[in-house]
Enzyme design. Structure first.
Site, PDB file in Angstrom:
ATOM      1  N   ASP A 125       0.855  -1.184   0.000  1.00 44.26           N
ATOM      2  CA  ASP A 125       0.000   0.000   0.000  1.00 44.26           C
ATOM      3  C   ASP A 125       0.891   1.234   0.000  1.00 44.26           C
ATOM      4  O   ASP A 125       1.996   1.214   0.552  1.00 44.26           O
ATOM      5  CB  ASP A 125      -0.912   0.015   1.229  1.00 44.26           C
ATOM      6  CG  ASP A 125      -2.030  -1.018   1.146  1.00 44.26           C
ATOM      7  OD1 ASP A 125      -2.462  -1.340   0.026  1.00 44.26           O
ATOM      8  OD2 ASP A 125      -2.474  -1.491   2.204  1.00 44.26           O
TER       9      ASP A 125
ATOM     10  N   ASP B 233      -7.048  -1.356  -4.606  1.00 42.99           N
ATOM     11  CA  ASP B 233      -8.138  -1.076  -3.664  1.00 42.99           C
ATOM     12  C   ASP B 233      -9.121  -0.068  -4.260  1.00 42.99           C
ATOM     13  O   ASP B 233     -10.337  -0.212  -4.123  1.00 42.99           O
ATOM     14  CB  ASP B 233      -7.584  -0.520  -2.347  1.00 42.99           C
ATOM     15  CG  ASP B 233      -6.673  -1.485  -1.621  1.00 42.99           C
ATOM     16  OD1 ASP B 233      -6.838  -2.710  -1.782  1.00 42.99           O
ATOM     17  OD2 ASP B 233      -5.782  -1.006  -0.885  1.00 42.99           O
TER      18      ASP B 233
END
Length: 151
Positions: free
Chosen positions: A117, A133
């Protein structure tokens, strides 16, 4: 017509490429855990590893989440092959987003044992996320729009 299925797969491949390129850039250019301003007041870049699901749920479940990503991806490919021609634009977009997101995060789980991330919203307390995401959330939005449109 097979054209719609082609565009779903091409769109998913393009989104997947952007996701994977962004993650490789983060790995090569960001020190782990350190926030760096990217769009001041809105978005920072911060490299973190997520071994859970969305928003770090089910931490340390990366292996079984990898299997889930694989199953979702294979199921989507079969579904696109069988039904993709009949879908509305919103449904086709949702399929492309969901396929790109599930494959993108699945690749990370299989390669690294965790998802990379790197995007952090500044004005909100929100978990760090990635383009896969975003794609998954856009898939949900497309399906909601389609449901409202069909009412």
């Amino acid at each position: 017509m097979a054209g719609k299925r082609f565009w779903i797969l091409l769109s998913a491949a393009g989104l997947l490429l952007l996701d994977q390129l962004s993650k490789q850039w983060w790995l090569q250019n960001l020190p782990p855990g350190v926030s760096q301003s990217w769009i001041p007041g809105l978005l920072n870049l911060r490299l973190v590893w997520n071994d859970g699901a969305a928003f770090s749920l089910f931490r340390s479940g990366s292996q079984w989440l990898g299997w889930i990503s694989l199953l979702v991806s294979v199921g989507l490919l079969i579904w696109i092959g069988r039904r993709g021609r009949q879908w509305s634009r919103w449904q086709a977009a949702a399929a492309a987003f969901l396929l790109a997101g599930s494959v993108g995060n699945g690749i990370d789980r299989w390669r690294y044992g965790a998802v990379i991330d790197g995007l952090e919203l500044v004005p909100f307390s929100f978990p760090v996320f990635n383009l896969a995401d975003v794609a998954i959330n856009l898939a949900v939005l497309c399906l909601l729009i389609e449901a409202i449109r069909q009412r």
